[in-house]
Scaffold this motif. Structure first.
Motif, PDB file in Angstrom:
ATOM      1  N   ILE A   1      13.446   1.942 -44.161  1.00  0.00           N
ATOM      2  CA  ILE A   1      13.202   2.664 -43.355  1.00  0.00           C
ATOM      3  C   ILE A   1      11.832   3.388 -43.598  1.00  0.00           C
ATOM      4  CG2 ILE A   1      14.133   5.112 -42.388  1.00  0.00           C
ATOM      5  CD1 ILE A   1      17.094   4.273 -42.886  1.00  0.00           C
ATOM      6  N   SER A   2      11.090   3.736 -42.694  1.00  0.00           N
ATOM      7  CA  SER A   2       9.936   4.542 -43.116  1.00  0.00           C
ATOM      8  C   SER A   2       9.527   5.551 -41.878  1.00  0.00           C
ATOM      9  CB  SER A   2       8.708   3.574 -42.933  1.00  0.00           C
ATOM     10  OG  SER A   2       8.344   2.930 -41.690  1.00  0.00           O
ATOM     11  N   ASP A   3       8.998   6.634 -42.208  1.00  0.00           N
ATOM     12  CA  ASP A   3       8.762   7.926 -41.393  1.00  0.00           C
ATOM     13  C   ASP A   3       7.435   8.190 -41.677  1.00  0.00           C
ATOM     14  OD1 ASP A   3       8.461   9.908 -39.703  1.00  0.00           O
ATOM     15  OD2 ASP A   3      10.564  10.865 -40.837  1.00  0.00           O
ATOM     16  N   THR A   4       6.410   7.955 -40.795  1.00  0.00           N
ATOM     17  CA  THR A   4       4.883   8.376 -40.960  1.00  0.00           C
ATOM     18  C   THR A   4       4.831   9.500 -39.974  1.00  0.00           C
ATOM     19  OG1 THR A   4       4.348   5.990 -41.499  1.00  0.00           O
ATOM     20  CG2 THR A   4       2.676   7.572 -40.710  1.00  0.00           C
ATOM     21  N   GLN A   5       4.436  10.667 -40.602  1.00  0.00           N
ATOM     22  CA  GLN A   5       3.832  11.849 -39.687  1.00  0.00           C
ATOM     23  C   GLN A   5       2.344  12.149 -40.121  1.00  0.00           C
ATOM     24  OE1 GLN A   5       6.654  15.027 -40.712  1.00  0.00           O
ATOM     25  NE2 GLN A   5       8.301  13.837 -40.494  1.00  0.00           N
TER      26      GLN A   5
ATOM     27  N   VAL B   1     -16.494  14.355 -35.395  1.00  0.00           N
ATOM     28  CA  VAL B   1     -15.732  14.323 -36.818  1.00  0.00           C
ATOM     29  C   VAL B   1     -14.189  14.643 -36.570  1.00  0.00           C
ATOM     30  CG1 VAL B   1     -15.874  16.962 -36.944  1.00  0.00           C
ATOM     31  CG2 VAL B   1     -15.441  15.523 -39.058  1.00  0.00           C
ATOM     32  N   ARG B   2     -13.314  13.906 -37.399  1.00  0.00           N
ATOM     33  CA  ARG B   2     -12.050  13.913 -37.214  1.00  0.00           C
ATOM     34  C   ARG B   2     -11.161  13.983 -38.377  1.00  0.00           C
ATOM     35  NH1 ARG B   2      -8.155  11.484 -33.304  1.00  0.00           N
ATOM     36  NH2 ARG B   2      -5.954  11.423 -34.374  1.00  0.00           N
ATOM     37  N   SER B   3     -10.112  14.888 -38.618  1.00  0.00           N
ATOM     38  CA  SER B   3      -9.457  14.963 -40.054  1.00  0.00           C
ATOM     39  C   SER B   3      -8.042  14.669 -39.827  1.00  0.00           C
ATOM     40  CB  SER B   3      -9.795  16.549 -40.637  1.00  0.00           C
ATOM     41  OG  SER B   3      -8.710  16.588 -41.798  1.00  0.00           O
ATOM     42  N   ASP B   4      -7.658  13.898 -40.462  1.00  0.00           N
ATOM     43  CA  ASP B   4      -6.142  13.592 -40.382  1.00  0.00           C
ATOM     44  C   ASP B   4      -5.364  13.892 -41.931  1.00  0.00           C
ATOM     45  OD1 ASP B   4      -6.350  12.543 -38.123  1.00  0.00           O
ATOM     46  OD2 ASP B   4      -6.353  10.293 -38.825  1.00  0.00           O
ATOM     47  N   SER B   5      -4.219  14.581 -41.530  1.00  0.00           N
ATOM     48  CA  SER B   5      -3.304  14.673 -42.755  1.00  0.00           C
ATOM     49  C   SER B   5      -2.066  13.852 -42.354  1.00  0.00           C
ATOM     50  CB  SER B   5      -2.934  16.213 -42.925  1.00  0.00           C
ATOM     51  OG  SER B   5      -2.179  16.474 -43.762  1.00  0.00           O
ATOM     52  N   TYR B   6      -1.688  13.217 -43.261  1.00  0.00           N
ATOM     53  CA  TYR B   6      -0.453  12.139 -43.088  1.00  0.00           C
ATOM     54  C   TYR B   6       0.542  12.060 -44.199  1.00  0.00           C
ATOM     55  CZ  TYR B   6      -1.963   7.830 -45.545  1.00  0.00           C
ATOM     56  OH  TYR B   6      -2.243   6.974 -46.599  1.00  0.00           O
ATOM     57  N   ARG B   7       1.465  11.835 -43.803  1.00  0.00           N
ATOM     58  CA  ARG B   7       2.694  11.733 -44.872  1.00  0.00           C
ATOM     59  C   ARG B   7       3.319  10.539 -44.453  1.00  0.00           C
ATOM     60  NH1 ARG B   7       7.489  16.209 -46.141  1.00  0.00           N
ATOM     61  NH2 ARG B   7       8.389  15.203 -47.920  1.00  0.00           N
ATOM     62  N   VAL B   8       3.763   9.767 -45.452  1.00  0.00           N
ATOM     63  CA  VAL B   8       4.766   8.530 -45.241  1.00  0.00           C
ATOM     64  C   VAL B   8       6.098   8.567 -46.263  1.00  0.00           C
ATOM     65  CG1 VAL B   8       4.940   6.144 -45.290  1.00  0.00           C
ATOM     66  CG2 VAL B   8       2.530   7.065 -44.743  1.00  0.00           C
ATOM     67  N   GLU B   9       7.026   8.527 -45.713  1.00  0.00           N
ATOM     68  CA  GLU B   9       8.367   8.325 -46.666  1.00  0.00           C
ATOM     69  C   GLU B   9       8.880   6.992 -46.336  1.00  0.00           C
ATOM     70  OE1 GLU B   9      10.848  11.567 -45.562  1.00  0.00           O
ATOM     71  OE2 GLU B   9       9.759  13.263 -46.542  1.00  0.00           O
ATOM     72  N   TYR B  10       9.050   6.239 -47.374  1.00  0.00           N
ATOM     73  CA  TYR B  10       9.629   4.926 -47.146  1.00  0.00           C
ATOM     74  C   TYR B  10      10.623   4.594 -48.050  1.00  0.00           C
ATOM     75  CZ  TYR B  10       8.934  -0.267 -47.465  1.00  0.00           C
ATOM     76  OH  TYR B  10       9.075  -1.882 -47.272  1.00  0.00           O
ATOM     77  N   SER B  11      11.715   4.040 -47.644  1.00  0.00           N
ATOM     78  CA  SER B  11      13.019   3.662 -48.658  1.00  0.00           C
ATOM     79  C   SER B  11      13.535   2.292 -48.311  1.00  0.00           C
ATOM     80  CB  SER B  11      13.915   4.814 -48.268  1.00  0.00           C
ATOM     81  OG  SER B  11      13.723   6.011 -48.518  1.00  0.00           O
ATOM     82  N   THR B  12      13.730   1.659 -49.216  1.00  0.00           N
ATOM     83  CA  THR B  12      14.433   0.143 -48.836  1.00  0.00           C
ATOM     84  C   THR B  12      15.863   0.210 -49.590  1.00  0.00           C
ATOM     85  OG1 THR B  12      13.892  -0.272 -51.554  1.00  0.00           O
ATOM     86  CG2 THR B  12      12.222  -0.597 -49.391  1.00  0.00           C
TER      87      THR B  12
END
Length: 738
Positions: free
Chosen positions: A437-441, A463-474
């Protein structure tokens, strides 16, 4: 300077290429409407030029294409209909440099899997300007046009986009009543029907309905089939007023028989250590090594809401939000290596098979708020764009044990009714080894400014700025969590361009753009140190430098483009050649080439769309220095043209050339010591004819692979199996406009 003024007020007449999905409907057709857009200094009339587009659909792009300092190709619905392209990948044949991937060893890729300019494009697909991450085979029944933007596109779309991005613009409701339909019959077996109806239901509101139904056998392959249906509804209110709202939804259901390919034995370049096998004959291209119980079920659903408003202060505001859901469930019999227990007797040779099951679901929410305004600062004229984006992408993937004990197939006479040693659908044998299960914001902010210095010079900055967070579980099969990984990154991307206009209808430009690919950008993380998706790995970076010219000829009816490009993919995560297990970010890959395009009308009766691309792909540092990347042809080209012999008869056709695509990347030494080292170059020629039966009905004939060229469409990474190119086939289509 040809900047767009009040493009949201443009009177849109959409060509409806519709379909009658019901079997009771006797005739289906495709009809075209005009789409008029007025630009300052440029007037576009789509009815007068069905191949050439002068603008793209994104409000982020404020300039006409001739004043956009990058390579952009637009594939319009008229071309898609003439070619009877039913999938996104079939339509993308009009773009040079697109190559297809088959997958690893016995596995076969799912959905739209392809490369552009040597980079994977799976995560660089957009629908109506919003990223579309689902594993799916996208259909053309609800496509208005396809916009192919080349060169690093991080400033426009965010993470990834090393080679650019592709935006699919869907059909929307307009105030022009229209209805059209088509029904197509295929020489290999099967039929497809579509209908497109647009109806004004008030002074400022309209409703549009698109339907599709198909059951099509794959040309040149036994048992392989595509079956499905689709529904798309679009509603618009406040149309041609200062405040507009669009609500649309699409549902697509596919129930296919998947294709694991055939053995590569006998094809030019094939190698096997056993002499008899090395000299073995080709298998029949029609051979099906799968099972009659193989299946592939895909479901795609989405709802999109778009709000537009023109403020009195001269600000154009749009907000687009979409929820989408995609699921894939597939059982495939994979094809592996040859076993020749008696090399002198080919009738006893067998092909190993594995029984595989894939299950995947994805759910995505996207929202983008975009502002456009124009103002002057002294002698400088600005077209300013700024906005915010947010996306939440969730995936759930089940991984199942491949049932390798499946009965092998006779190499030259496979039987799809073989009783398999295991049945992946049975709970006792389809063991789930893991699921993830993964969740990318991702939250983003961007600013673009196009600055006109008089009538001759244009500067483009972004110009573009991205802030991202990934949660990944197996998880293991007993629901025990085996890994819980997280990644947080902030990345930025830039673009800049300088454009000079010798005349109103021409431009010369140079541009620079970047993109960043961080670990986990595709929604996958790894705890392994030697892995690009380890959260501690630095992002890979792409820089693209481009210089080009654009020239609209014949009063803007024919567009000519040419560009040189250089792409550097740096900070690659590579393992040291001493194989001590240590890896770091020091790889450097460089791709250079030229690209030329010609689109539009040569005369009132003669239309053309064509492109050619060269690509010199070389590893400069890290990995195997001097090698090229897989599936990167040095030359590729596409061509399509039609000519109206009379008011009733239209003839035409096209051709595609693909240069050699290497699988074995060794710089020195012998070629691959097993299987196929590369996909040889090939030409494919198609033909087209249309005859108007009545002012509303026409009959269309498409003949594909006219010369019946024997070629490889895809090759797996191990070189043991391939997808043969489709042989000569034909489609007859009845088009009807109501």
């Amino acid at each position: 300077m040809s900047h767009i003024r009040n493009r949201k007020h443009a009177s849109n007449r959409y060509l409806t290429t519709a379909l009658m999905a019901a079997a009771a409907v006797p005739a289906l057709s495709t009809a075209a409407f005009a789409q008029d857009k007025t630009l300052e200094g440029v007037t576009v009339t789509a009815e007068d030029n069905t191949y050439k587009a002068d603008v793209v659909s994104s409000p982020k792009q404020t300039q006409a294409l001739i004043d956009t300092p990058k390579t952009v190709q637009v594939i319009k619905k008229e071309v898609i209909q003439e070619q009877q392209a039913t999938t996104l990948l079939e339509a993308l044949r009009n773009t040079p440099g697109i190559t297809l991937q088959m997958g690893e060893n016995g596995n076969t890729s799912s959905g739209d899997t392809f490369q552009m300019r040597g980079f994977d494009m799976s995560n660089s697909l957009l629908v109506d300007g919003l990223r579309d991450r689902g594993v799916a085979t996208r259909d053309t029944f609800n496509i208005e046009q396809i916009e192919v933007v080349k060169g690093a596109g991080g400033a426009d779309t965010g993470r990834g986009a090393s080679a650019g991005y592709i935006n699919v613009s869907t059909k929307q409701a307009s105030l022009d009543d229209a209805a059209s339909a088509l029904v197509a019959a295929y020489s290999q077996g099967g039929a497809r029907a579509t209908v497109d109806v647009n109806k004004a239901i008030g002074e400022t509101s309209a409703l549009r309905l698109n339907l599709m139904s198909q059951d099509i056998d794959t040309a040149g392959r036994d048992y392989v089939n595509r079956t499905g249906y689709g529904v798309a509804v679009a509603y618009g209110v406040g149309l041609e007023t200062a405040t507009r709202f669009h609500l649309s939804g699409q549902y697509l259901n596919n129930d296919n028989v998947p294709d694991g390919g055939i053995s590569s034995i006998g094809w030019e370049g094939f190698y096997n250590a056993t002499a008899e096998v090395r000299n073995g004959a080709k298998v029949r291209s029609e051979n099906f090594y799968g099972s009659v119980n193989d299946f592939e079920k895909q479901e795609q659903g989405s709802v999109t809401a778009k709000f537009e408003h023109d403020f009195a202060a001269g600000i154009y505001f749009t907000n687009v939000a979409r929820w989408s859901n995609t699921s894939l469930e597939r059982v495939l019999t994979g094809v592996n290596g040859i076993t020749a227990a008696t090399p002198s007797n080919p009738s006893t040779w067998t092909l190993a098979r594995s029984r595989q099951r894939v299950g995947q679901k994805s759910e995505t929410f996207n929202n983008v708020s975009n502002f456009v305004t124009s103002f002057d600062t002294g002698a400088l004229k600005h077209d300013l764009v700024f906005g915010f984006e947010y996306s939440d992408e969730k995936t759930n993937i089940g991984t199942y044990t491949a049932q390798g004990t499946t009965n092998p197939a006779n190499l030259y006479n496979p039987n799809p009714n073989d009783v398999m040693a295991s049945l992946p659908l049975a709970a006792a044998t389809a063991t789930t080894t893991a699921w993830t299960i993964s969740d990318t914001q991702v939250s983003s902010i961007y600013v673009f400014d196009t600055i006109a210095l008089g009538d001759k010079w244009i500067v483009n900055l972004g110009v573009r700025s991205d802030s991202y967070r990934v949660e990944y579980s197996t998880y293991a099969s007993n629901n025990t969590r085996t890994a819980d990984l997280k990644a947080n990154k902030s990345i930025s991307a830039y673009k800049a361009g300088l454009l000079y206009k010798p005349t109103l209808n021409s431009s010369v430009y140079v541009s620079y753009a970047t993109s960043v690919t961080p670990p986990g950008s595709a929604g996958t993380l790894s705890a392994t140190g030697v892995n690009i998706n380890n959260a501690n790995v630095d992002p890979s970076e792409t820089e693209n430098l481009e210089a080009g010219v654009k020239w609209d000829l014949f009063e803007g009816h024919l567009g000519l483009t040419g560009a040189w490009y250089k792409t550097n993919y740096t900070n690659q995560f590579v393992q040291d050649t001493d194989l001590d297990g240590f890896a770091e970010n020091y790889g450097d890959r460089e791709i250079t080439g030229f690209e030329f395009g010609l689109t539009g009308k040569i005369t009132d009766k003669w239309e053309i769309t064509a492109g050619i691309q060269t690509m010199d792909d070389e590893q400069k540092e890290g990995g195997t220095v001097g090698s090229t990347s897989r599936w990167s042809p040095e030359l590729s080209a596409s061509f399509w043209s039609t000519y109206a012999l009379s008011d009733k008869i239209r003839l035409g056709g096209g051709a595609r050339y693909m240069g050699e695509q290497k699988r074995d990347l060794a710089v020195t030494g012998p070629a691959a010591t097993s299987n196929m080292p590369s996909i040889p170059e090939y030409w494919v020629v198609d033909a087209y004819a249309s005859y108007a039966l009545t002012p509303k009905a026409s009959l269309q004939l498409n003949v594909y692979n006219l010369a019946d060229e024997d070629y490889i469409a895809q090759l797996n990474n191990g070189g043991s199996r391939l997808s043969p190119g489709a042989p000569r086939s034909a489609t007859v289509t009845l088009n009807y406009r109501f």
